[in-house]
Design a protein around this motif. Structure first.
Motif, PDB file in Angstrom:
ATOM      1  N   LYS A   1       0.854  -1.195   0.000  1.00  0.00           N
ATOM      2  CA  LYS A   1       0.000   0.000   0.000  1.00  0.00           C
ATOM      3  C   LYS A   1       0.886   1.240   0.000  1.00  0.00           C
ATOM      4  N   PRO A   2       0.502   2.292  -0.736  1.00  0.00           N
ATOM      5  CA  PRO A   2       1.240   3.549  -0.565  1.00  0.00           C
ATOM      6  C   PRO A   2       0.988   4.098   0.840  1.00  0.00           C
TER       7      PRO A   2
ATOM      8  N   ALA B   1      -7.670  11.873   5.628  1.00  0.00           N
ATOM      9  CA  ALA B   1      -7.121  10.600   6.134  1.00  0.00           C
ATOM     10  C   ALA B   1      -8.108   9.465   5.875  1.00  0.00           C
ATOM     11  N   ALA B   2      -9.385   9.723   6.174  1.00  0.00           N
ATOM     12  CA  ALA B   2     -10.407   8.680   5.976  1.00  0.00           C
ATOM     13  C   ALA B   2     -10.535   8.334   4.492  1.00  0.00           C
ATOM     14  N   TRP B   3     -10.451   9.351   3.672  1.00  0.00           N
ATOM     15  CA  TRP B   3     -10.599   9.165   2.219  1.00  0.00           C
ATOM     16  C   TRP B   3      -9.440   8.330   1.659  1.00  0.00           C
ATOM     17  N   LEU B   4      -8.214   8.686   2.056  1.00  0.00           N
ATOM     18  CA  LEU B   4      -7.053   7.928   1.572  1.00  0.00           C
ATOM     19  C   LEU B   4      -7.106   6.486   2.082  1.00  0.00           C
ATOM     20  N   ARG B   5      -7.504   6.334   3.326  1.00  0.00           N
ATOM     21  CA  ARG B   5      -7.576   4.991   3.907  1.00  0.00           C
ATOM     22  C   ARG B   5      -8.562   4.137   3.117  1.00  0.00           C
ATOM     23  N   LYS B   6      -9.681   4.758   2.755  1.00  0.00           N
ATOM     24  CA  LYS B   6     -10.687   4.024   1.969  1.00  0.00           C
ATOM     25  C   LYS B   6     -10.121   3.639   0.602  1.00  0.00           C
ATOM     26  N   ASN B   7      -9.172   4.429   0.130  1.00  0.00           N
ATOM     27  CA  ASN B   7      -8.548   4.152  -1.165  1.00  0.00           C
ATOM     28  C   ASN B   7      -7.277   3.320  -1.022  1.00  0.00           C
TER      29      ASN B   7
ATOM     30  N   PRO C   1      -2.559   5.289  -7.909  1.00  0.00           N
ATOM     31  CA  PRO C   1      -3.854   4.987  -8.528  1.00  0.00           C
ATOM     32  C   PRO C   1      -4.872   6.098  -8.276  1.00  0.00           C
ATOM     33  N   LYS C   2      -5.777   6.225  -9.218  1.00  0.00           N
ATOM     34  CA  LYS C   2      -6.825   7.251  -9.137  1.00  0.00           C
ATOM     35  C   LYS C   2      -7.651   7.054  -7.860  1.00  0.00           C
ATOM     36  N   LEU C   3      -7.920   8.146  -7.155  1.00  0.00           N
ATOM     37  CA  LEU C   3      -8.742   8.045  -5.942  1.00  0.00           C
ATOM     38  C   LEU C   3     -10.210   7.994  -6.328  1.00  0.00           C
ATOM     39  N   GLU C   4     -10.956   7.175  -5.592  1.00  0.00           N
ATOM     40  CA  GLU C   4     -12.418   7.218  -5.746  1.00  0.00           C
ATOM     41  C   GLU C   4     -12.907   8.599  -5.347  1.00  0.00           C
TER      42      GLU C   4
END
Ligand code: SF4
Length: 444
Positions: A3-4, A32-38, A186-189
């Motif tokens: 994982k990055p 942080a939550a957004w990146l974690r989800k990605n 990779p592209k973020l959702e």
């Protein structure tokens, strides 16, 4: 594939005064939550952590005492003032962890792929720069991305001086994906408002901040809300309740602060159902509104629902009781009516505070005294809020004309403790006299 890994940092505050009045880096926690989800691995260092177990043992640190409602002091150390602030008769502090502990925290973390640093008030940038400098010394080849309030409203300054590799202007969810894609991640959702900010990274928690809406439909001349969130958006009350229950049930959180700029706007669809649902739940929890409510929207029904829902701290944005005001959001009559409804609903006068803006360009002292008297006659607490000029706001041009400081080129001059746009007659002595007057009448 590994994982990055991203390190997020909430930097120090450098200032004459700072208080944890339900202050958390909410934007950074959403990212942080957004990146974690990605599928990113996340590390977080909160320089303002009031619970760091080793801080009480650090030398020359003032303690971070807490109150039952979650607010309190930050740890702080006296540091030298920047030279042109030397005339200010107050100590200057670095709020938060000591340098030594910050370095120790960094050394515990594996080398990240990306570092994200947030920023608060424009004049706190020395704390931001200090954090970036240390990170760059430790990991020169790790890109640093800087976002937040200072980065948005002083974008050119941040690009030129911060040493960040990327500076984000405005909401990070718009710009961050393309920055990460440039780095071949990779592209973020798409960012979704169903995400909860990653408060679990800050455990133990005294409170959680809740954002039920972004932005504000008003456009007050002195306010940065529209610069930070250009469009006004409200979440569904049902989603907000789910989030509150999540923190309450899973993390036993009992103190919540609404972070909205416009919590009461559009009340039939938003605040009324929200407070109704909270009141029905009869939760063992308290709610606070530190950002200032629009008094115009407080009806008898809303005041009662707020009280039944468990709201325990009410702050109202008054700004001034003078007819000469820089916004159109309120009349004296509307404010008086709102206070009446709140008291009638059961709030005690001490639970209600009115923010009074002081040090505005061309504001005279009698205007402020008149406003303080107006608030005191209503029986509630005046809360003085020193004006800080913000680049990009409509009032900034007038602020420049009324200031002896270089507001354009040096964000340190925006420090509200300087009263940078106040008239010459508005000295620190006058300010202290006003504060004493309020303190005296609030205590009797
Ligand atoms: S009403 Fe409050 S949040 Fe909205 S623009 Fe005015 S000061 Fe800012």
């Amino acid at each position: 594939m590994n994982k990055p890994c991203c390190l997020l940092i909430n930097p120090w505050i450098y200032d004459f005064a700072a208080h944890d009045f339900w202050a958390k880096p909410l934007g950074l926690l959403y990212i942080a939550a957004w990146l974690r989800k990605n599928n990113w691995k996340i590390y977080m260092i909160d320089c303002l952590n009031p619970h760091h177990p080793q801080m009480p043992f650090e030398p020359q640190v003032r303690s971070a005492t807490r109150k039952h409602n979650g607010t309190g002091k930050f740890f702080r150390q006296i540091i030298p003032k920047p030279s042109f602030l030397s005339h200010v008769p107050r100590n200057y502090y670095r709020y938060g962890l000591t340098y030594r502990l910050f370095l120790k925290e960094l050394s515990r973390i594996p080398k990240p792929d990306v570092i994200l640093v947030t920023s608060g008030m424009t004049y706190w940038y020395p704390g931001v720069f200090a954090v970036i400098n240390i990170c760059k010394k430790m990991w020169p080849d790790v890109p640093v991305i800087l976002g937040g309030i200072y980065a948005t409203v002083c974008y050119e300054h941040a690009v030129e001086y911060s040493k960040a590799d990327f500076v984000i202007k405005g909401p990070a969810e718009i710009t961050l994906p393309s920055i990460l894609e440039k780095m071949s991640y990779p592209k973020l959702e798409c960012f979704s408002d169903s995400l909860y900010p990653a408060f679990d990274l800050l455990l133990p928690l005294d409170y959680v901040c809740i954002l039920t809406s972004r932005g504000c439909p008003f456009h007050c001349a002195y306010c940065a809300s529209n610069l930070l969130f250009p469009t006004f958006y409200q979440r569904s009350p049902e989603d907000v309740i789910k989030e509150i229950l999540f923190w309450h049930q899973k993390f036993n959180i009992k103190e919540f602060a609404f972070y909205d700029d416009a919590l009461l706007v559009n009340p039939e669809q938003h605040a009324i159902p929200l407070f109704k649902m909270l009141a029905e739940r009869k939760m063992n929890a308290n709610f606070h509104t530190p950002n200032g409510l629009h008094a115009r929207f407080i009806t008898s029904q809303i005041a009662k629902l707020m009280y039944q829902a468990g709201v325990r701290t009410v702050r109202l944005g008054l700004e001034t009781a003078s007819f000469k005001r820089y916004d159109q959001k309120l009349t004296r009559e509307e404010f008086t009516q709102a206070v009446y409804y709140l008291l009638e609903a059961g709030f005690s006068p001490k639970q209600i505070g009115a923010y009074i803006l002081i040090g505005l360009p061309e504001q005279n002292i009698s205007e402020i005294e008149e406003t303080i008297t107006f608030v005191q006659k209503l029986g509630i607490i005046p809360r003085l809020a020193e004006y800080s000029p913000i680049p990009g706001t409509r009032l900034f041009k007038k602020a420049i004309l009324n200031s002896e400081y270089d507001l354009i080129n040096e964000p340190l001059t925006h420090n509200n403790s300087l009263l940078p746009c106040a008239s010459k007659t508005f000295s620190f002595e006058v300010l202290n006299r006003l504060k004493r007057k309020i303190w005296h009448t609030s205590c009797i």
